[in-house]
Design a protein around this motif. Structure first.
Motif, PDB file in Angstrom:
ATOM      1  N   THR A   2     -19.563   6.195   0.208  1.00 48.80           N
ATOM      2  CA  THR A   2     -20.301   5.265   1.050  1.00 48.80           C
ATOM      3  C   THR A   2     -20.368   3.867   0.469  1.00 48.80           C
ATOM      4  N   SER A   3     -19.921   3.674  -0.768  1.00 50.89           N
ATOM      5  CA  SER A   3     -20.079   2.367  -1.415  1.00 50.89           C
ATOM      6  C   SER A   3     -18.819   1.964  -2.167  1.00 50.89           C
ATOM      7  N   ILE A   4     -17.666   2.117  -1.552  1.00 54.00           N
ATOM      8  CA  ILE A   4     -16.429   1.832  -2.264  1.00 54.00           C
ATOM      9  C   ILE A   4     -15.997   0.383  -2.127  1.00 54.00           C
ATOM     10  N   ASP A   5     -16.713  -0.396  -1.338  1.00 58.95           N
ATOM     11  CA  ASP A   5     -16.253  -1.763  -1.122  1.00 58.95           C
ATOM     12  C   ASP A   5     -17.368  -2.788  -1.337  1.00 58.95           C
ATOM     13  N   ASP A   6     -18.401  -2.434  -2.078  1.00 56.01           N
ATOM     14  CA  ASP A   6     -19.482  -3.379  -2.319  1.00 56.01           C
ATOM     15  C   ASP A   6     -19.670  -3.580  -3.820  1.00 56.01           C
ATOM     16  N   HIS A   7     -20.768  -4.232  -4.168  1.00 59.03           N
ATOM     17  CA  HIS A   7     -21.018  -4.566  -5.569  1.00 59.03           C
ATOM     18  C   HIS A   7     -21.180  -3.316  -6.428  1.00 59.03           C
ATOM     19  N   TYR A   8     -21.716  -2.246  -5.851  1.00 47.78           N
ATOM     20  CA  TYR A   8     -21.912  -1.022  -6.624  1.00 47.78           C
ATOM     21  C   TYR A   8     -20.584  -0.459  -7.101  1.00 47.78           C
ATOM     22  N   TYR A   9     -19.567  -0.496  -6.248  1.00 47.19           N
ATOM     23  CA  TYR A   9     -18.287   0.071  -6.645  1.00 47.19           C
ATOM     24  C   TYR A   9     -17.598  -0.790  -7.692  1.00 47.19           C
ATOM     25  N   THR A  79      -4.319   6.777   2.069  1.00 48.95           N
ATOM     26  CA  THR A  79      -4.831   5.653   2.849  1.00 48.95           C
ATOM     27  C   THR A  79      -5.671   4.725   1.987  1.00 48.95           C
ATOM     28  N   ARG A  80      -6.447   5.315   1.111  1.00 48.30           N
ATOM     29  CA  ARG A  80      -7.360   4.545   0.255  1.00 48.30           C
ATOM     30  C   ARG A  80      -6.614   3.603  -0.689  1.00 48.30           C
ATOM     31  N   ILE A  90     -10.888   3.466   7.244  1.00 46.71           N
ATOM     32  CA  ILE A  90     -10.155   4.673   7.606  1.00 46.71           C
ATOM     33  C   ILE A  90     -10.312   5.742   6.530  1.00 46.71           C
ATOM     34  N   ALA A  91     -10.217   5.334   5.268  1.00 49.03           N
ATOM     35  CA  ALA A  91     -10.337   6.300   4.173  1.00 49.03           C
ATOM     36  C   ALA A  91     -11.724   6.927   4.149  1.00 49.03           C
ATOM     37  N   ARG A  92     -12.756   6.134   4.411  1.00 48.33           N
ATOM     38  CA  ARG A  92     -14.117   6.683   4.415  1.00 48.33           C
ATOM     39  C   ARG A  92     -14.269   7.745   5.494  1.00 48.33           C
ATOM     40  N   ARG A  93     -13.701   7.501   6.646  1.00 46.71           N
ATOM     41  CA  ARG A  93     -13.783   8.495   7.720  1.00 46.71           C
ATOM     42  C   ARG A  93     -13.067   9.781   7.334  1.00 46.71           C
TER      43      ARG A  93
END
Length: 325
Positions: A2-9, A79-80, A90-93
């Motif tokens: 759920t957090s692969i594209d924000d500051h946490y990741y 995809t990721r 797409i990868a998250r889905r």
């Protein structure tokens, strides 16, 4: 997930957990392949071959669920990391669907329980009945959907459009008759009572995805809709309920035998498994020992493994295993 594209990741902790999950899933996949192909097992002359064991493995419901989850996981990984346009969405889905199927796979553990086991067996058998029902319903849905579209949108040529796949006009063919199975009438749409944000100008609706074509009123569409809902809601739905009742009675009549068989299957399935990621250490050692035994056999007589292990290779494997055993 759920957090692969924000500051946490961007911090290292999320990346560590992500790659740990990759390693864990890879080890679990190795165990599934090992059990499915029957690797490291021995048997007599009647022992099944690898291909036969693989087909038997796939025919099992729970194993098919396993393979589906791993296939989705591999596609999500590709995809990721490899697909450029919007890889995170797409990868998250795909990760989410794979995780959902993995959670459903854990329901197999409830087969160990005497009360929950027969219930899960019923659900599995009812899913087979439901698949037969969906095959019949799909034919009716497509036929009725085409009738709706042909009369509400006459001479409509472009069913795909210029936008993305989720805006294709072809989905309307399946949308309305599918939801009518659950009792939705869509009377306002089928009778063309109120329309907004639409146009009858072909040069506009065939090019733009922001505005749709206005439906044209046809008196036969509500009649066909009424007949379809009568058949689908009263006949088809009650048919699948009757199929469920028959399956329930059949399973209950043999619940003890079926439960014991499924329980035995679960026990034997987990008996020879090595937990991931420890199998990355144990399985290579077993593979070397397996190759050493086959090499010793190959040195004394010709066998089917002679194609893979010549004398020089066999001596190398035997020496290596003997030194580090």
């Amino acid at each position: 997930m759920t957090s692969i594209d924000d500051h946490y990741y961007r911090r290292s902790i999320a990346r560590v957990w992500e790659y740990y999950i990759y390693i864990w899933a890879g080890g679990d996949l190795i165990e599934e392949i090992k059990n499915g192909m029957g690797i490291f097992t021995t048997g007599g002359k009647s022992h099944r071959g690898y291909w036969s064991r693989g087909k038997r493995y796939i025919n099992d419901f729970w194993n098919a669920v396993d393979l589906l989850s791993y296939i989705l996981l591999i596609l999500a990984l590709l995809t990721r990391h490899l697909w450029e346009p919007d890889p995170f969405i797409i990868a998250r889905r795909m990760f989410s669907v794979s995780l959902l199927i993995m959670f459903l796979r854990y329901l197999q553990l409830f087969l160990m329980n005497r009360r929950l086991g027969p219930t899960l067996i019923m659900i599995k058998e009812m899913l087979k009945d439901l698949s037969y029902f969906l095959a019949i319903a799909f034919v009716a849905i497509v036929g009725v959907g085409i009738y709706y579209h042909a009369n509400l949108y006459p001479n409509h040529i472009n069913l795909v459009g210029e936008g993305t796949w989720d805006t294709w006009h072809v989905w309307k063919i399946l949308y309305y008759p599918y939801w009518q199975l659950y009792g939705e009438s869509f009377s306002e749409f089928l009778e063309v009572q109120e329309q907004s944000n639409c146009t009858s100008d072909r040069s506009v609706y065939e090019v733009s995805t922001d505005i749709e074509r206005c439906a044209e009123k046809d008196p036969t569409v509500p009649i066909v809709s009424a007949i379809y809902m009568l058949i689908s809601n009263l006949l088809l739905v009650n048919l699948v309920i009757a199929m469920f009742s028959y399956t329930f009675d059949t399973v209950m009549a043999n619940s003890e035998k079926l439960w014991r068989f499924e329980r035995y299957t679960v026990i034997t399935d987990y008996e020879g498994k090595v937990p991931s990621p420890f199998n990355f250490i144990i399985r290579p050692i077993q593979l070397l020992n397996f190759a050493r035994k086959k090499c010793k056999k190959n040195l004394y007589k010709e066998s089917k493994y002679s194609v893979y292990f010549d004398t020089c290779t066999c001596n190398t494997i035997i020496t290596f295993v003997s030194e580090y055993k």
